[in-house]
Write an enzyme that holds these catalytic residues in place. Structure first.
Site, mmCIF file in Angstrom:
data_model
loop_
_atom_site.group_PDB
_atom_site.id
_atom_site.type_symbol
_atom_site.label_atom_id
_atom_site.label_comp_id
_atom_site.label_asym_id
_atom_site.label_seq_id
_atom_site.Cartn_x
_atom_site.Cartn_y
_atom_site.Cartn_z
ATOM 1 N N CYS A 45 -12.262 21.951 -8.875
ATOM 2 C CA CYS A 45 -13.186 21.009 -9.530
ATOM 3 C C CYS A 45 -14.599 21.398 -9.124
ATOM 4 O O CYS A 45 -14.831 22.556 -8.739
ATOM 5 C CB CYS A 45 -12.831 19.564 -9.190
ATOM 6 S SG CYS A 45 -12.921 19.131 -7.444
ATOM 7 N N ARG B 208 -11.335 15.354 -7.211
ATOM 8 C CA ARG B 208 -10.200 15.655 -8.088
ATOM 9 C C ARG B 208 -9.268 16.736 -7.538
ATOM 10 O O ARG B 208 -8.048 16.525 -7.453
ATOM 11 C CB ARG B 208 -10.718 16.069 -9.476
ATOM 12 C CG ARG B 208 -11.387 14.928 -10.218
ATOM 13 C CD ARG B 208 -12.179 15.443 -11.419
ATOM 14 N NE ARG B 208 -13.352 16.201 -11.014
ATOM 15 C CZ ARG B 208 -14.192 16.810 -11.840
ATOM 16 N NH1 ARG B 208 -13.969 16.765 -13.140
ATOM 17 N NH2 ARG B 208 -15.249 17.454 -11.382
ATOM 18 N N ASP C 68 -14.851 13.374 -13.992
ATOM 19 C CA ASP C 68 -15.390 13.361 -12.634
ATOM 20 C C ASP C 68 -15.566 11.904 -12.198
ATOM 21 O O ASP C 68 -16.356 11.171 -12.794
ATOM 22 C CB ASP C 68 -16.737 14.092 -12.660
ATOM 23 C CG ASP C 68 -17.353 14.207 -11.290
ATOM 24 O OD1 ASP C 68 -16.871 13.529 -10.355
ATOM 25 O OD2 ASP C 68 -18.317 14.979 -11.146
HETATM 26 P P1 4NP Z 1 -15.165 16.499 -7.692
HETATM 27 O O1 4NP Z 1 -16.303 15.363 -7.749
HETATM 28 O O2 4NP Z 1 -15.714 17.671 -8.476
HETATM 29 O O3 4NP Z 1 -13.985 15.870 -8.367
HETATM 30 O O4 4NP Z 1 -14.949 16.790 -6.238
HETATM 31 C C1 4NP Z 1 -17.609 15.596 -7.322
HETATM 32 C C2 4NP Z 1 -17.936 15.418 -6.000
HETATM 33 C C3 4NP Z 1 -19.233 15.630 -5.578
HETATM 34 C C4 4NP Z 1 -20.207 16.024 -6.481
HETATM 35 C C5 4NP Z 1 -19.866 16.214 -7.807
HETATM 36 C C6 4NP Z 1 -18.563 15.997 -8.230
HETATM 37 N N1 4NP Z 1 -21.525 16.222 -6.048
HETATM 38 O O5 4NP Z 1 -22.392 16.529 -6.888
HETATM 39 O O6 4NP Z 1 -21.819 16.124 -4.849
#
Ligand code: 4NP
Length: 152
Positions: free
Chosen positions: A10, A16, A124
């Site tokens: 992800c 995710r 997300d």
């Molecule tokens: P992930 O969610 O891609 O599902 O882990 C996110 C976690 C952190 C960030 C973006 C998406 N961030 O920009 O810090």
């Protein structure tokens, strides 16, 4: 016997893909299948999963607390057989690093397993509430059921 290696990807590797990793790990024989996860971004390298992912996993009997964030790299194309991404942005970021057709052919949108050819994303959940994490868990539970069955 050579293990099949599966990488879940992800953006941050804290919401995710840690859930996808934990779910698939719980459904396969670790002697035959290695599962890992990574993020296309470097914001959370070395971090444990988001507390909301940890909580929804725990509620369903999975412990993902010990996972640590890491960034996807070109080398992952050599180390993994299947690379499952959560959304089209992850897909573009991973495929940008592909060195050839063979690398690119390892990359799949994970929800294609449930909704073939629909380009459906695992949304997300980072900036939303807890329900987003429950929804993500349920989608990934369904997709990893199919992946686990295919790997048997
Ligand atoms: P992930 O969610 O891609 O599902 O882990 C996110 C976690 C952190 C960030 C973006 C998406 N961030 O920009 O810090």
């Amino acid at each position: 016997m050579k293990k099949t290696k599966v990488l879940m990807v992800c953006l941050g590797n804290i919401c995710r893909s840690p859930l996808a990793e934990g779910l698939l790990k719980a459904k396969v024989n670790p002697d035959h299948v290695f599962v890992d996860s990574a993020g296309t971004g470097d914001y959370h390298v070395g971090d444990h999963p988001d507390p909301r992912s940890i909580a929804v996993a725990k509620k369903n009997g999975l412990d993902i607390t010990n996972q640590l964030g890491r960034q996807f790299s070109e080398r992952d194309f050599d180390n993994f057989d299947y690379i499952y991404v959560m959304d089209n942005s992850n897909y573009d970021n991973v495929v940008k690093l592909a060195r050839n057709e063979q690398d690119q052919q390892k990359v799949f949108l994970i929800l294609d397993k449930i909704f073939p050819n629909e380009d459906a994303p695992v949304p997300d959940p980072y900036t939303g509430g807890n329900q987003g994490f429950v929804n993500v868990y349920n989608m990934l539970d369904e997709a990893t059921d199919i992946i686990a069955k295919e790997l048997q």
